[in-house]
Design a protein around this motif. Structure first.
Motif, PDB file in Angstrom:
ATOM      1  N   SER A   1      30.306  11.135   1.096  1.00 22.80           N
ATOM      2  CA  SER A   1      30.730  11.424  -0.278  1.00 22.80           C
ATOM      3  C   SER A   1      30.203  10.396  -1.267  1.00 22.80           C
ATOM      4  N   PHE A   2      29.942   9.182  -0.824  1.00 17.99           N
ATOM      5  CA  PHE A   2      29.360   8.176  -1.727  1.00 17.99           C
ATOM      6  C   PHE A   2      28.015   7.652  -1.228  1.00 17.99           C
ATOM      7  N   GLY A   3      27.276   8.513  -0.491  1.00 20.26           N
ATOM      8  CA  GLY A   3      25.864   8.260  -0.201  1.00 20.26           C
ATOM      9  C   GLY A   3      25.548   7.341   0.945  1.00 20.26           C
ATOM     10  N   TYR A   4      26.500   7.170   1.883  1.00 22.40           N
ATOM     11  CA  TYR A   4      26.224   6.439   3.113  1.00 22.40           C
ATOM     12  C   TYR A   4      26.240   7.431   4.278  1.00 22.40           C
ATOM     13  N   GLY A   5      25.574   7.066   5.378  1.00 22.98           N
ATOM     14  CA  GLY A   5      25.563   7.951   6.537  1.00 22.98           C
ATOM     15  C   GLY A   5      24.624   9.129   6.391  1.00 22.98           C
ATOM     16  N   ILE A   6      23.818   9.137   5.345  1.00 14.66           N
ATOM     17  CA  ILE A   6      22.787  10.144   5.118  1.00 14.66           C
ATOM     18  C   ILE A   6      21.601   9.440   4.486  1.00 14.66           C
ATOM     19  N   SER A   7      20.396   9.847   4.821  1.00 17.13           N
ATOM     20  CA  SER A   7      19.200   9.203   4.269  1.00 17.13           C
ATOM     21  C   SER A   7      18.313  10.229   3.588  1.00 17.13           C
ATOM     22  N   ALA A   8      17.639   9.777   2.542  1.00 19.91           N
ATOM     23  CA  ALA A   8      16.749  10.657   1.792  1.00 19.91           C
ATOM     24  C   ALA A   8      15.638   9.831   1.170  1.00 19.91           C
ATOM     25  N   THR A   9      14.578  10.497   0.742  1.00 19.48           N
ATOM     26  CA  THR A   9      13.494   9.829   0.028  1.00 19.48           C
ATOM     27  C   THR A   9      13.741   9.953  -1.471  1.00 19.48           C
ATOM     28  N   PRO A  10      13.167   9.067  -2.273  1.00 17.10           N
ATOM     29  CA  PRO A  10      13.325   9.190  -3.727  1.00 17.10           C
ATOM     30  C   PRO A  10      12.907  10.551  -4.276  1.00 17.10           C
TER      31      PRO A  10
ATOM     32  N   LEU B   1       1.194  15.445   0.448  1.00 16.51           N
ATOM     33  CA  LEU B   1       0.785  14.097   0.859  1.00 16.51           C
ATOM     34  C   LEU B   1       1.293  13.817   2.262  1.00 16.51           C
ATOM     35  N   ARG B   2       0.381  13.397   3.129  1.00 18.49           N
ATOM     36  CA  ARG B   2       0.740  13.259   4.534  1.00 18.49           C
ATOM     37  C   ARG B   2       1.671  12.079   4.805  1.00 18.49           C
ATOM     38  N   GLU B   3       1.794  11.144   3.850  1.00 20.67           N
ATOM     39  CA  GLU B   3       2.707  10.014   4.041  1.00 20.67           C
ATOM     40  C   GLU B   3       4.163  10.405   3.792  1.00 20.67           C
ATOM     41  N   GLU B   4       4.389  11.585   3.252  1.00 17.18           N
ATOM     42  CA  GLU B   4       5.761  11.952   2.891  1.00 17.18           C
ATOM     43  C   GLU B   4       6.652  12.029   4.127  1.00 17.18           C
ATOM     44  N   GLU B   5       7.850  11.498   3.989  1.00 22.54           N
ATOM     45  CA  GLU B   5       8.863  11.563   5.036  1.00 22.54           C
ATOM     46  C   GLU B   5       9.948  12.554   4.628  1.00 22.54           C
ATOM     47  N   LYS B   6      10.757  12.919   5.586  1.00 23.65           N
ATOM     48  CA  LYS B   6      11.908  13.768   5.274  1.00 23.65           C
ATOM     49  C   LYS B   6      13.191  12.964   5.457  1.00 23.65           C
TER      50      LYS B   6
ATOM     51  N   ILE C   1       0.822  -1.207   0.000  1.00 23.12           N
ATOM     52  CA  ILE C   1       0.000   0.000   0.000  1.00 23.12           C
ATOM     53  C   ILE C   1       0.858   1.260   0.000  1.00 23.12           C
ATOM     54  N   ARG C   2       2.049   1.147   0.517  1.00 25.48           N
ATOM     55  CA  ARG C   2       2.922   2.297   0.743  1.00 25.48           C
ATOM     56  C   ARG C   2       3.397   2.936  -0.566  1.00 25.48           C
ATOM     57  N   ASN C   3       3.338   4.253  -0.616  1.00 27.00           N
ATOM     58  CA  ASN C   3       3.885   5.004  -1.740  1.00 27.00           C
ATOM     59  C   ASN C   3       5.372   5.236  -1.468  1.00 27.00           C
ATOM     60  N   LYS C   4       6.195   4.347  -1.984  1.00 26.28           N
ATOM     61  CA  LYS C   4       7.628   4.387  -1.680  1.00 26.28           C
ATOM     62  C   LYS C   4       8.305   5.641  -2.222  1.00 26.28           C
ATOM     63  N   GLY C   5       7.753   6.212  -3.272  1.00 28.78           N
ATOM     64  CA  GLY C   5       8.375   7.381  -3.881  1.00 28.78           C
ATOM     65  C   GLY C   5       8.510   8.557  -2.950  1.00 28.78           C
ATOM     66  N   ILE C   6       7.622   8.665  -1.955  1.00 30.04           N
ATOM     67  CA  ILE C   6       7.671   9.800  -1.032  1.00 30.04           C
ATOM     68  C   ILE C   6       7.938   9.395   0.414  1.00 30.04           C
ATOM     69  N   SER C   7       7.878   8.088   0.706  1.00 27.72           N
ATOM     70  CA  SER C   7       7.981   7.660   2.109  1.00 27.72           C
ATOM     71  C   SER C   7       9.150   6.714   2.393  1.00 27.72           C
ATOM     72  N   TRP C   8       9.842   6.271   1.366  1.00 25.13           N
ATOM     73  CA  TRP C   8      10.946   5.319   1.540  1.00 25.13           C
ATOM     74  C   TRP C   8      12.213   6.106   1.886  1.00 25.13           C
ATOM     75  N   VAL C   9      12.653   6.020   3.109  1.00 23.26           N
ATOM     76  CA  VAL C   9      13.857   6.733   3.565  1.00 23.26           C
ATOM     77  C   VAL C   9      15.033   5.764   3.514  1.00 23.26           C
ATOM     78  N   ILE C  10      15.973   6.024   2.614  1.00 23.82           N
ATOM     79  CA  ILE C  10      17.066   5.086   2.380  1.00 23.82           C
ATOM     80  C   ILE C  10      18.393   5.845   2.220  1.00 23.82           C
TER      81      ILE C  10
END
Length: 528
Positions: free
Chosen positions: A368-377, A346-351, A246-255
């Motif tokens: 520098s190569f994208g570890y140790g920081i998280s973001a949504t798509p 959209l209320r499901e959006e994460e930061k 059900i989850r909209n990963k585009g706005i809520s997946w923090v990776i």
């Protein structure tokens, strides 16, 4: 008394008696039983119906219906002062002919079935038709616009109970128009599903944006989800659904984004004058920072900064980022918007999650190569889109407008949010990303006749406190044509099992989507 006089007296007496009877009955009807008869007459000639207006319709950018409500009727009665359903969800014509009180109910209908499922969301089915509520996606986040309050309809009827006249005093629900193009959405979902099935992946995301305005043209998540299953009562089917579906990963997946983050770091370094494209770095295949080791996929040897990006070299990026002050780095990352939501509505959006102020040891190199920081798509898509806009960061648009009865009441215009890089630096970053596709790890994203800029990323996922090399996210983000980008596409594939590297998994998915968009002329892109 003669005979005719007797008859006259009799007739007059009879008339007097009849008159008295009429007067008594009239008094009985008009005075003694007046309330009862008025009530009966009112039932015959007047009526009150409770109506619930349908939820608003959701359209794509071209006016194609994505969600609409179909009207049905439900019969009810008051039994022992309690409300009781007699028959639910029957044709309105049948209800009108039944002579029983009824209310209008509405069933949500999704003409395109699974298309945009996780973005559109679903509504909760209630016994009380006036309490139907959107719970997720557009349905939930814009529920106050899509719903209307129940209202009472007063009607005049003939002796048979047929409605002669009615007067409604109501406020209709609003309709919502999205930035989504349903045909582009179909292509995104189709290619995402094919890629996940080909590589036996757990799931994935495809976002497609128009960088010049920030409009989102497609927002696809896999596994698929059909919101129509919530339009009917089926608890067994509801329980079988996983939340991830059900989850909209585009706005809520923090990776952790991995190497697709390198162009953003490159832009920051170039903006600060910490590096130049021709600066030289040397990669031995690994690099020691105190008691930690940074590893590359191979020994790249001597290379320019441009080649560091093309080769996706972790060692070269770690060396380059050491030239930048910690505080300035964190300030730039915050400026790009990774510490806040992108304001999709959209209320499901994460930061995203920014690192703490302490960037000592290996933490800074990891960023520098994208570890140790998280973001949504969606955050990553908008950050990379800034390179297409001469360094201007736009706010994303998913809902374009809201209207009621054909009159627009709210509209979202393209909003240049802030300048994150200078135009000259943005152009250099585009050249670096062109090199990734032309000569580096993103060759499988190349499209004959077009200059494609992109970046691959393969990031290991955490398992407990350690990274698991068998569980990765393979990503590719790219845009084209280089000089005047018309489209930006972001592909993320979660835990592919048959291959791991993004150049093999995600880049071909990007290329197939782009080629289909060009073939079907969903975007106008001139060849070089």
């Amino acid at each position: 008394m003669i005979e005719y006089q007797k008859r006259a007296v009799f007739i007059w007496g009879l008339l007097i008696v009849i008159t008295i009877i009429i007067i008594v009955n009239f008094f009985y009807i008009q005075v003694i039983k007046s309330k009862e008869f008025k009530k009966t007459a009112s039932k015959i000639h007047k009526g009150i119906k409770v109506y619930i207006e349908p939820r608003g319709t959701i359209f794509d950018r071209n006016g194609e219906i994505l969600v609409i409500s179909n009207s049905v009727a439900s019969l009810y009665k008051i039994q022992n002062k309690r409300f009781v359903w007699v028959k639910r969800r029957i044709p309105i014509e049948e209800a009108e002919a039944s002579g029983i009180d009824w209310v209008v109910e509405h069933k949500r209908y999704y003409p395109k079935k699974k298309l945009c499922g996780s973005l559109l969301g679903f509504v909760r089915l209630e016994d009380d038709p006036g309490k139907i509520e959107g719970l997720s996606g557009i349905e939930g986040s814009f529920d106050s616009y899509l719903t209307s309050k129940p209202y009472i309809l007063k009607v005049d009827k003939d002796g048979r109970g047929r409605i002669l006249y009615s007067k409604r005093d109501k406020k209709k629900a609003c309709d919502i128009f999205l930035s989504i193009d349903s045909k582009i959405q179909f292509i995104a979902e189709d290619e995402l599903k094919k890629t996940c099935e080909e590589f036996d992946a757990e799931g994935g995301v495809v976002l497609i944006g128009y960088p010049k305005t920030g409009e989102i043209l497609a927002c696809a998540s896999y596994p698929e989800f059909n919101p129509e299953i919530f339009s009917s009562y089926n608890p067994h089917l509801w329980r079988s659904l996983k939340k991830e579906n059900i989850r909209n990963k585009g706005i809520s997946w923090v990776i952790e984004p991995g190497s697709i983050f390198k162009p953003i770091i490159a832009g920051i370094l170039l903006q600060e004058g910490a590096v130049k494209p021709e600066d030289r770095f040397f990669c031995e295949g690994n690099m020691k920072i105190k008691n930690k080791t940074i590893i590359c996929v191979c020994k790249h040897g001597a290379q320019s900064f441009k080649e560091v990006i093309a080769n996706s070299c972790n060692v070269g990026m770690s060396q380059a980022i050491e030239r930048l002050d910690n505080k300035r780095l964190l300030r730039y990352l915050s400026h790009f918007g990774f510490s806040e939501k992108t304001k999709t509505g959209l209320r499901e959006e994460e930061k995203g999650i920014l690192p703490k102020k302490d960037l000592s040891g290996i933490r800074k190199a990891n960023i520098s190569f994208g570890y140790g920081i998280s973001a949504t798509p969606i955050q990553i898509l908008m950050a990379v889109s800034s390179f297409c806009n001469n360094g201007i960061l736009f706010s994303p648009i998913i809902v374009r407008s809201i209207s009621r009865d054909g009159k627009m009441i709210k509209e979202w215009q393209p909003t240049p949010f802030k300048e994150v890089l200078s135009p000259s630096v943005a152009r250099i970053v585009k050249e670096l990303m062109l090199g990734v596709v032309e000569k580096g790890t993103g060759k499988n994203a190349k499209i004959e006749g077009y200059e494609v800029c992109g970046k691959t990323g393969t990031v290991e996922k955490l398992k407990g406190k350690r990274y698991d090399p068998s569980r990765v996210i393979s990503s590719f983000i790219g845009f084209f044509p280089k000089d005047d980008p018309e489209i930006v596409i972001f592909v993320m594939i979660d835990e592919p099992k048959k291959a791991h590297f993004a150049g093999i998994v995600a880049a071909p998915c990007f290329r197939r989507i782009a080629e289909r968009l060009i073939f079907w002329e969903r975007i106008k892109v001139p060849e070089i």
